[in-house]
Scaffold this motif. Structure first.
Motif, PDB file in Angstrom:
ATOM      1  N   SER A   1      49.885 -12.815 -53.911  1.00 36.69           N
ATOM      2  CA  SER A   1      48.457 -12.536 -53.784  1.00 36.69           C
ATOM      3  C   SER A   1      48.173 -11.054 -53.980  1.00 36.69           C
ATOM      4  O   SER A   1      49.080 -10.225 -54.058  1.00 36.69           O
ATOM      5  N   GLN A   2      46.878 -10.746 -53.997  1.00 35.99           N
ATOM      6  CA  GLN A   2      46.443  -9.377 -54.221  1.00 35.99           C
ATOM      7  C   GLN A   2      46.857  -8.429 -53.109  1.00 35.99           C
ATOM      8  O   GLN A   2      46.770  -7.202 -53.273  1.00 35.99           O
TER       9      GLN A   2
ATOM     10  N   ASN B   1      38.578  -5.828 -60.421  1.00 36.21           N
ATOM     11  CA  ASN B   1      38.056  -6.947 -59.637  1.00 36.21           C
ATOM     12  C   ASN B   1      36.716  -7.454 -60.132  1.00 36.21           C
ATOM     13  O   ASN B   1      36.341  -8.596 -59.857  1.00 36.21           O
TER      14      ASN B   1
ATOM     15  N   MET C   1      39.798  -9.780 -63.105  1.00 41.76           N
ATOM     16  CA  MET C   1      40.213 -10.842 -62.197  1.00 41.76           C
ATOM     17  C   MET C   1      39.351 -12.092 -62.343  1.00 41.76           C
ATOM     18  O   MET C   1      39.882 -13.205 -62.420  1.00 41.76           O
TER      19      MET C   1
ATOM     20  N   ALA D   1      40.447 -13.870 -65.489  1.00 40.58           N
ATOM     21  CA  ALA D   1      41.740 -14.539 -65.349  1.00 40.58           C
ATOM     22  C   ALA D   1      41.623 -15.790 -64.484  1.00 40.58           C
ATOM     23  O   ALA D   1      42.216 -16.840 -64.804  1.00 40.58           O
ATOM     24  N   MET D   2      40.859 -15.712 -63.415  1.00 48.91           N
ATOM     25  CA  MET D   2      40.677 -16.874 -62.549  1.00 48.91           C
ATOM     26  C   MET D   2      39.952 -17.999 -63.287  1.00 48.91           C
ATOM     27  O   MET D   2      40.333 -19.172 -63.195  1.00 48.91           O
TER      28      MET D   2
ATOM     29  N   PRO E   1      46.286  -8.102 -61.941  1.00 49.98           N
ATOM     30  CA  PRO E   1      45.903  -9.083 -62.957  1.00 49.98           C
ATOM     31  C   PRO E   1      46.808  -9.080 -64.181  1.00 49.98           C
ATOM     32  O   PRO E   1      46.833 -10.074 -64.926  1.00 49.98           O
TER      33      PRO E   1
ATOM     34  N   THR F   1      51.277 -10.400 -61.383  1.00 51.99           N
ATOM     35  CA  THR F   1      51.362 -11.594 -60.531  1.00 51.99           C
ATOM     36  C   THR F   1      50.275 -12.612 -60.838  1.00 51.99           C
ATOM     37  O   THR F   1      50.504 -13.820 -60.711  1.00 51.99           O
ATOM     38  N   MET F   2      49.110 -12.165 -61.252  1.00 53.30           N
ATOM     39  CA  MET F   2      48.038 -13.104 -61.578  1.00 53.30           C
ATOM     40  C   MET F   2      48.437 -14.053 -62.699  1.00 53.30           C
ATOM     41  O   MET F   2      47.903 -15.165 -62.804  1.00 53.30           O
ATOM     42  N   ARG F   3      49.409 -13.649 -63.511  1.00 51.46           N
ATOM     43  CA  ARG F   3      49.856 -14.521 -64.608  1.00 51.46           C
ATOM     44  C   ARG F   3      50.620 -15.744 -64.103  1.00 51.46           C
ATOM     45  O   ARG F   3      50.888 -16.658 -64.879  1.00 51.46           O
TER      46      ARG F   3
ATOM     47  N   SER G   1      47.341 -17.795 -63.978  1.00 48.31           N
ATOM     48  CA  SER G   1      46.673 -17.873 -65.277  1.00 48.31           C
ATOM     49  C   SER G   1      47.664 -17.369 -66.320  1.00 48.31           C
ATOM     50  O   SER G   1      47.642 -16.191 -66.699  1.00 48.31           O
TER      51      SER G   1
END
Length: 212
Positions: free
Chosen positions: A10-11, A102, A106, A109-110, A165, A168-170, A173
């Motif tokens: 998480s962020q 943000n 973000m 990506a979400m 983004p 870890t966001m990958r 997404s």
């Protein structure tokens, strides 16, 4: 002492990284995601009304939202390090990428991750929404072709916010970044920083950082 309530993947990893860069003392409380939903467990949701990560405790103060926490820590405990003042030649760049993280990247990506889960396919709206993430990556690539860090020559809070983004966001997404050489070089630069290495070893001890 500062207490970071860290939800895995998480962020909140942003806060851990910042504290390591600033060499500030803190206590890390780690929470695993619910194995069925992959969302925050009930214990984490009970920390504050919105139930999202990160959460920071500073004495009697409880603060949420990663952007707010990064700004609070920099100015309250970090003597302004990793921030820029109005009048600095790259102040506008610093502000833009701080808020782009943000405010634009973000959400893009979400949305892209949700569209993929829902099987958006050829729906015109789905294509339009997914294209926003393409544009975001193109903008990031163009920026990092010209400077080593988002605000210019030095690491700032804009990097603390923008890295998640791109990494870890990958996991939520998926994104192939092989066609973005400047982004790849940037991730390797950040990945070589001892503070980042320490942060990720503490925040995600069982996962390798997504630096490629």
């Amino acid at each position: 002492m500062l207490i970071v309530h860290h939800l895995g993947n998480s962020q909140s990893e942003r806060v851990v990284w910042l504290l390591e860069e600033l060499a500030l003392p803190y206590r890390l409380v780690r929470y695993e995601r619910d194995p069925a939903t992959r969302l925050a467990p009930s214990a984490y949701k009970a920390l504050h009304a919105f139930g999202t990560a990160p959460v920071l405790d500073d004495g009697d103060l409880r603060l949420t939202e990663s952007g707010a926490i990064v700004e609070y820590v920099i100015h309250t405990h970090g003597a302004g390090r990793f921030s820029l003042r109005p009048g600095a030649p790259n102040y506008a760049d610093f502000l833009f990428w701080w808020h782009f993280a943000n405010g634009s990247m973000m959400p893009a990506a979400m949305t892209n991750g949700l569209v993929a889960r829902l099987g958006g396919g050829d729906d015109p709206l789905a294509r339009s929404l997914s294209a926003r993430l393409d544009l975001a990556y193109d903008m990031v690539e163009a920026r990092l072709k010209n400077v080593p860090y988002f605000a210019g020559e030095e690491l700032t809070g804009a990097d603390i916010l923008m890295l998640f983004p791109l990494t870890t966001m990958r996991r939520f997404s998926p994104r192939d970044i092989s066609g973005y050489p400047a982004i790849q070089a940037y991730l390797q630069r950040v990945g070589a920083r001892p503070a980042y290495q320490r942060a990720m070893a503490k925040a995600e001890p069982n996962l390798a950082p997504m630096l490629s």
